[in-house]
Design a protein around this motif. Structure first.
Motif, mmCIF file in Angstrom:
data_model
loop_
_atom_site.group_PDB
_atom_site.id
_atom_site.type_symbol
_atom_site.label_atom_id
_atom_site.label_comp_id
_atom_site.label_asym_id
_atom_site.label_seq_id
_atom_site.Cartn_x
_atom_site.Cartn_y
_atom_site.Cartn_z
ATOM 1 N N PRO A 139 0.836 -1.222 0.000
ATOM 2 C CA PRO A 139 0.000 0.000 0.000
ATOM 3 C C PRO A 139 0.865 1.265 0.000
ATOM 4 O O PRO A 139 1.945 1.296 0.583
ATOM 5 C CB PRO A 139 -0.791 -0.115 1.313
ATOM 6 N N ASN A 140 0.336 2.299 -0.631
ATOM 7 C CA ASN A 140 0.985 3.612 -0.633
ATOM 8 C C ASN A 140 -0.051 4.609 -0.153
ATOM 9 O O ASN A 140 -0.909 5.057 -0.924
ATOM 10 C CB ASN A 140 1.479 3.957 -2.035
ATOM 11 N N LEU A 141 -0.010 4.945 1.121
ATOM 12 C CA LEU A 141 -1.020 5.812 1.715
ATOM 13 C C LEU A 141 -0.951 7.228 1.165
ATOM 14 O O LEU A 141 -1.950 7.958 1.148
ATOM 15 C CB LEU A 141 -0.866 5.829 3.233
ATOM 16 N N LYS A 142 0.225 7.654 0.703
ATOM 17 C CA LYS A 142 0.372 9.023 0.210
ATOM 18 C C LYS A 142 -0.454 9.273 -1.036
ATOM 19 O O LYS A 142 -1.126 10.299 -1.154
ATOM 20 C CB LYS A 142 1.850 9.322 -0.060
ATOM 21 N N ASN A 143 -0.377 8.345 -1.986
ATOM 22 C CA ASN A 143 -1.139 8.572 -3.226
ATOM 23 C C ASN A 143 -2.390 7.707 -3.310
ATOM 24 O O ASN A 143 -3.067 7.693 -4.327
ATOM 25 C CB ASN A 143 -0.263 8.345 -4.460
ATOM 26 N N GLY A 144 -2.697 6.967 -2.253
ATOM 27 C CA GLY A 144 -3.926 6.181 -2.214
ATOM 28 C C GLY A 144 -3.948 5.060 -3.219
ATOM 29 O O GLY A 144 -4.947 4.888 -3.926
ATOM 30 N N SER A 145 -2.869 4.301 -3.295
ATOM 31 C CA SER A 145 -2.815 3.198 -4.246
ATOM 32 C C SER A 145 -2.189 1.982 -3.574
ATOM 33 O O SER A 145 -1.543 2.087 -2.529
ATOM 34 C CB SER A 145 -2.028 3.580 -5.496
ATOM 35 N N ILE A 146 -2.410 0.829 -4.216
ATOM 36 C CA ILE A 146 -1.830 -0.427 -3.734
ATOM 37 C C ILE A 146 -1.210 -1.125 -4.924
ATOM 38 O O ILE A 146 -1.855 -1.306 -5.960
ATOM 39 C CB ILE A 146 -2.899 -1.331 -3.097
ATOM 40 N N VAL A 147 0.047 -1.529 -4.793
ATOM 41 C CA VAL A 147 0.755 -2.237 -5.846
ATOM 42 C C VAL A 147 0.843 -3.710 -5.468
ATOM 43 O O VAL A 147 1.269 -4.047 -4.355
ATOM 44 C CB VAL A 147 2.159 -1.667 -6.077
ATOM 45 N N PHE A 148 0.424 -4.579 -6.411
ATOM 46 C CA PHE A 148 0.469 -6.023 -6.197
ATOM 47 C C PHE A 148 1.525 -6.617 -7.132
ATOM 48 O O PHE A 148 1.519 -6.345 -8.339
ATOM 49 C CB PHE A 148 -0.892 -6.655 -6.489
ATOM 50 N N HIS A 149 2.399 -7.463 -6.584
ATOM 51 C CA HIS A 149 3.466 -8.112 -7.349
ATOM 52 C C HIS A 149 3.179 -9.607 -7.403
ATOM 53 O O HIS A 149 2.870 -10.223 -6.378
ATOM 54 C CB HIS A 149 4.834 -7.878 -6.703
ATOM 55 N N LEU A 150 3.325 -10.198 -8.601
ATOM 56 C CA LEU A 150 3.141 -11.632 -8.750
ATOM 57 C C LEU A 150 4.441 -12.367 -8.437
ATOM 58 O O LEU A 150 5.524 -11.932 -8.819
ATOM 59 C CB LEU A 150 2.691 -11.983 -10.170
ATOM 60 N N GLY A 151 4.294 -13.526 -7.766
ATOM 61 C CA GLY A 151 5.458 -14.284 -7.360
ATOM 62 C C GLY A 151 6.173 -14.960 -8.504
ATOM 63 O O GLY A 151 7.404 -14.993 -8.536
ATOM 64 N N ASP A 152 5.423 -15.501 -9.490
ATOM 65 C CA ASP A 152 6.091 -16.266 -10.553
ATOM 66 C C ASP A 152 6.507 -15.406 -11.724
ATOM 67 O O ASP A 152 7.170 -15.874 -12.637
ATOM 68 C CB ASP A 152 5.214 -17.431 -11.026
ATOM 69 N N ASN A 153 6.110 -14.153 -11.718
ATOM 70 C CA ASN A 153 6.510 -13.254 -12.795
ATOM 71 C C ASN A 153 6.560 -11.840 -12.227
ATOM 72 O O ASN A 153 5.566 -11.119 -12.212
ATOM 73 C CB ASN A 153 5.517 -13.326 -13.957
ATOM 74 N N THR A 154 7.730 -11.464 -11.748
ATOM 75 C CA THR A 154 7.875 -10.159 -11.097
ATOM 76 C C THR A 154 7.750 -8.994 -12.072
ATOM 77 O O THR A 154 7.668 -7.841 -11.647
ATOM 78 C CB THR A 154 9.236 -10.077 -10.378
ATOM 79 N N ASN A 155 7.737 -9.293 -13.384
ATOM 80 C CA ASN A 155 7.543 -8.224 -14.367
ATOM 81 C C ASN A 155 6.103 -7.724 -14.383
ATOM 82 O O ASN A 155 5.823 -6.654 -14.923
ATOM 83 C CB ASN A 155 7.918 -8.721 -15.756
#
Length: 964
Positions: A139-155
């Protein structure tokens, strides 16, 4: 009068059983009243502006999305699943968002009401069990967003913006998908029906003393009454639910009124394919393969319907519905699945001025002036938002990802991949015998003869007309003795007749769909008054499957297979020639929730019956007209009631390409057209095209002239025979492709861009197609064509399969296509197996020898595969098969088992190898089992074709041939 609304071409329904006199009389009376038209009347089917929920969803265009996500509500359900709360700020309705990470670079987004007043429908048993993968949320509380990363493909990253809600998916920091960037997400929450406020009771006025005054006062009172009647209505409108719009609780189309006891429950969502200019999929439509922009026109519609003589270049609904879409550009291919079984409309905006913020920002930072974007607006009448995103990156990856979710293709028996002969109807056993003998007399192979509805006892399925077919077992056995099969039609509508065992037993068990008042639903179909099985119930599907054993289906044998027609379902006197949406299924759901599932449930149940009758030993074959997500697991489909017109011949290619891209490997179109009579040239060209399409069946309407190939002049008969024989020669290649579809989901018939993904000039091309990786086919779909212009992609060149002429590529060439030839070319660098000894049916070719056609690339290489098994059992699941990898390099052709643990004993041997594009050799030797021996050969210098004769090795062995 509802019949008048839905039968502009009633003549196609007149051919009822003679026992159904009332229905015939009704049809005849109708034709006396109305002029018969030549094609479907589009006015009998809804447009978006005649569908209340489509109008509401299309009209929902807020400047800012009212859906806001609470970042503080983020919660981890497990390592692959996170949840968030969403609120509609316009009405404070609460929703839950679930984001899932699935294996193989796939994401799933699901949004449902947090606490609905009733359960919302979710599609059951369609998606396969797919493994999850780890996902990390930042989570990024400053800009109100959440970034999700996949385990098998970090791209791959998924980014949720919270206020307003938006989901963006990136691959290697490039935007791929964007969700709700157009602010069109709109979920109609379930609600109680508004109750009108009662009018206040009026007091009776005093009587005037003067009669004249009485009359004047009476007029004044009438005016006051009118005003009083209007005023409360205006107040009521102001105080009612602001979301209460026309059509939410009831709507009428023509003479049919659809009650909506659950009220409005539609869902809408916009999804953008960022950096894509072309999207494909969402069959079935008689339209181009690359989806067109619907801005200012009708959306694509997904709603299974019985549409006869359908119009071309149309986005109107047809027999099948698969809400799957593929985006492709020169760098990547991606897929999106909208999981919903209700009526669905799809808007596509691919106009040049539709650029979104995400694409614009990416283009700015990437230094690109313009980033294309295709915006897609999904609108379904009910259900929940349930979307799967497949990140590719190439076409084969997407097909693998999609068929992991929905299932790979069934493995058809060999005979099902051959030529089939059908019409409505072969009249009796003598007719069957005569037609069968005609193929042998004229040396034309075929594997299966089909019987339409007239073979039954008064359209009672699982029965026979004993006058026309007194000994069906003997008839089937006579065909089987030659290695051939038979298919009979079995439709889902059940004749209402208490003396009919199927109806009587199903009624006693309560297995029919019910009206909203609980009574048995009845509609009209081929038998007249018909009841319809509630196939949403497992016990009904099991009961249906139990009807296929020969002890129950009297007159059937293990060589009799099934055709499920009319399973949209077709109801002649229903709205849009289908079932009423408000009738009830056993689990309490209305038909509106499950409509597009009905056809696949019938096919699934029929397959289960065929498996049971052979104790699971023999592979089933079931042809279905209706289809949905996952149909490929159960059998084949065809494109329905087409017409003997050149345009319909041409349309078969993009229609089948679209169907193949949505997972259905085994599909075809009625050869010659179902309606009308093709002239001999058109019929010949149709056979030539269909010989290179996955499902190869001739079929025709009962009113058409007979079309058996030998009924035409010798010139046309010979051309048709040659086309059919080409199919039989190629059966080893087709069978290998079907095995690969069964394993990986790749369609046997595929667009050019599938094999040449970086070639932009192929992205809109749908008048030619690939068969597997090796063959390019461009049918002739216009009369009097002697030369065909063919675009040849790639850099390895192409060889004409008949003349062996070589064409460098990429290039556009003119190829001679007189009446006896269409453009079929083999790609340089490929190996195609064939059997050149064509017999009367495929069963007699099982152990016949093979010929390998090796088209050598400019680099001196070629690759291919060959799959072999017994052609009809499930032995291949127990490693009873041979799968050979074929490789030519350094002037050595090698055949090596792809799976050394698999083995199937066969007498089939290698009879010949034809090399195209090689120099004259001095010596050729074969090595097998450690032994080396020389081979005979001949060489044609003008075409650079080398033919190696009689290597004689069994195809199941590993071997090599060296050219010196």
């Amino acid at each position: 009068m509802f019949v008048l609304d839905y039968f502009p071409t009633m003549s196609i329904y007149i051919k009822q059983s003679k026992r159904c006199l009332g229905f015939q009389l009704l049809a005849i009376v109708f034709l006396m009243i109305m002029d018969e038209t030549e094609a479907v009347d589009a006015g009998n089917f809804k447009r978006c502006d005649q569908s209340a929920f489509c109008q509401r969803q299309r009209n929902f265009k807020p400047e800012i999305s009212p859906y806001v996500t609470n970042i503080d509500s983020l919660r981890k359900i497990d390592n692959s699943h996170f949840a968030l709360d969403i609120t509609n700020t316009q009405n404070n309705k609460a929703f839950v968002l679930d984001l899932f990470a699935l294996e193989d670079s796939t994401l799933r987004l699901k949004i449902n009401e947090a606490q609905p007043i009733a359960e919302r429908y979710e599609v059951p048993n369609t998606i396969e069990d797919v493994k999850a993968q780890n996902m990390i949320a930042v989570p990024n509380l400053k800009n109100g967003s959440i970034v999700f990363h996949l385990g098998d493909n970090t791209n791959i990253q998924a980014v949720i913006s919270c206020s307003p809600f938006r989901l963006d998916i990136y691959d290697e920091k490039e935007p791929v998908f964007s969700v709700n960037s157009r602010n069109l997400m709109h979920i109609e929450h379930l609600r109680q029906k508004p109750v009108p406020k009662p009018h206040e009771e009026k007091t009776k006025p005093e009587e005037p003393e003067n009669p004249d005054e009485e009359q004047a006062e009476q007029g004044e009172n009438e005016e006051e009454d009118k005003q009083e009647e209007q005023e409360p209505q205006e107040e009521e409108k102001e105080e009612s639910d602001p979301d209460d719009q026309p059509g939410m609780w009831e709507e009428t189309f023509k003479t049919h009124t659809d009650s909506k006891p659950r009220g409005p429950e539609s869902i809408g969502l916009d999804t953008s394919f960022v950096n894509f200019a072309h999207v494909y999929g969402i069959p079935e439509h008689a339209d181009k393969m690359a989806l067109k922009s619907t801005v200012g026109s009708e959306p694509y519609r997904l709603y299974n319907l019985d549409v006869f003589e359908y119009e071309l270049d149309s986005r109107a609904a047809l027999y099948g519905s698969i809400p799957f879409m593929i985006g492709h550009n020169s760098k990547r291919t991606v897929g999106l699945l909208w999981l919903n079984a209700a009526e669905t409309w799809v808007d596509v905006d691919s106009t040049e001025d539709n650029k979104g913020v995400l694409g614009t920002l990416f283009g700015y930072f990437a230094g690109e002036e313009a980033v294309p974007e295709v915006n897609v607006h999904w609108m379904s009448e009910s259900g929940v938002i349930d979307v799967y995103f497949m990140l590719g990156r190439n076409p084969a990856d997407v097909m693998r990802q999609y068929t992991k979710l929905t299932g790979t293709s069934y493995m058809p028996p060999m005979w099902a991949t051959t030529y089939h002969q059908s019409r409505w109807n072969y009249k009796d056993e003598q007719d069957v015998k005569t037609v069968d003998a005609g193929f042998d007399e004229h040396d034309i192979p075929y594997d299966c003869l089909w019987l339409d509805i007239e073979h039954t006892d008064g359209k009672r399925y699982f029965t026979w007309d004993t006058l026309k077919f007194p000994d069906p077992v003997q008839m089937q056995n006579a065909l089987a003795a030659k290695g051939r099969k038979m298919v009979t039609i079995i439709d889902p509508h059940i004749k209402v007749d208490t003396n009919y065992h199927i109806y009587r037993e199903a009624q006693n068990k309560g297995y029919f769909i019910k009206n909203k008042d609980g009574s048995e639903f009845k509609g009209w179909c081929w038998p007249g008054d018909s009841a319809y099985l509630d196939l949403t119930l497992p016990e009904v599907r099991d009961w249906w499957a139990s009807q296929f054993v020969p002890e129950v289906y009297k007159g059937s044998t293990l060589n009799l297979f099934t055709w499920n027609d009319m399973n949209e379902p077709s109801v002649f006197n229903g709205p849009e020639i289908t079932m009423h949406k408000d009738i009830i299924h056993g689990a309490g759901w209305e038909h509106r929730h499950v409509h597009n599932l009905y056809g696949i449930l019938l096919q699934m149940s029929t397959v289960k019956g065929q498996l049971a009758r052979s104790q699971g030993n023999e592979r089933p074959f079931v042809l279905s007209r209706a289809f949905y997500i996952g149909t490929q697991k159960y059998g084949a489909i065809w494109t329905g009631d087409n017409t003997a017109e050149w345009g319909h011949l041409a349309a078969s290619v993009p229609m089948l390409l679209s169907i193949g891209l949505c997972g259905i490997a085994h599909s075809g179109a009625d050869v010659g057209g179902f309606f009308k009579n093709p002239d001999p040239e058109m019929l010949s060209r149709w056979y030539q095209a269909a010989a290179y399409q996955p499902f190869f069946r001739a079929h025709a309407h009962i009113d058409t002239s007979r079309r058996e190939p030998w009924l035409y002049d010798d010139k046309y008969r010979d051309i048709i025979r040659a086309a059919i024989r080409e199919r039989y020669e190629l059966l080893p290649y087709w069978y290998t492709l079907f095995f690969q579809a069964h394993k990986s989901g790749e369609p046997p018939m595929r667009p050019l861009w599938y094999e040449f993904p970086a070639d932009v000039s192929t992205f809109d091309k749908d008048d030619s197609h690939m068969v597997g990786t090796a063959l390019l086919v461009q049918p002739v779909s216009k009369p009097n064509t002697q030369v065909t212009s063919v675009y040849l992609p790639g850099a390895t060149g192409w060889f004409d399969v008949k003349t062996y002429q070589y064409y460098p590529s990429p290039n556009t060439v003119s190829i001679s296509t007189p009446l006896d030839k269409i453009a079929v070319l083999q790609r340089g660098g490929t190996i195609v197996p064939r059997k050149m000894r064509v017999r009367r049916c495929s069963a007699l070719m099982t152990h016949d020898p093979y010929t390998l056609f090796v088209a050598v690339s400019p680099q001196g290489t070629a690759v291919g595969q060959l799959y072999m098994d017994d052609g009809h059992t499930f032995g291949f699941q127990n490693l009873k098969y041979n799968y050979k990898n074929l490789l030519f390099q350094n002037n050595v052709l090698i055949s090596k088992s792809a799976n050394p643990d698999a083995s199937w004993d066969s007498d089939a041997w290698l009879e010949r190898v034809v090399f195209m594009g090689v120099s004259r050799p001095t010596k050729i030797e074969m090595t097998v089992d450690g032994q080396v021996h020389p081979l005979e050969f001949s060489y044609e210098s003008t075409t650079r074709v080398l033919t190696v004769r009689k290597p004689g090795v069994k195809m199941q062995k590993d071997w090599s041939i060296a050219i010196q």
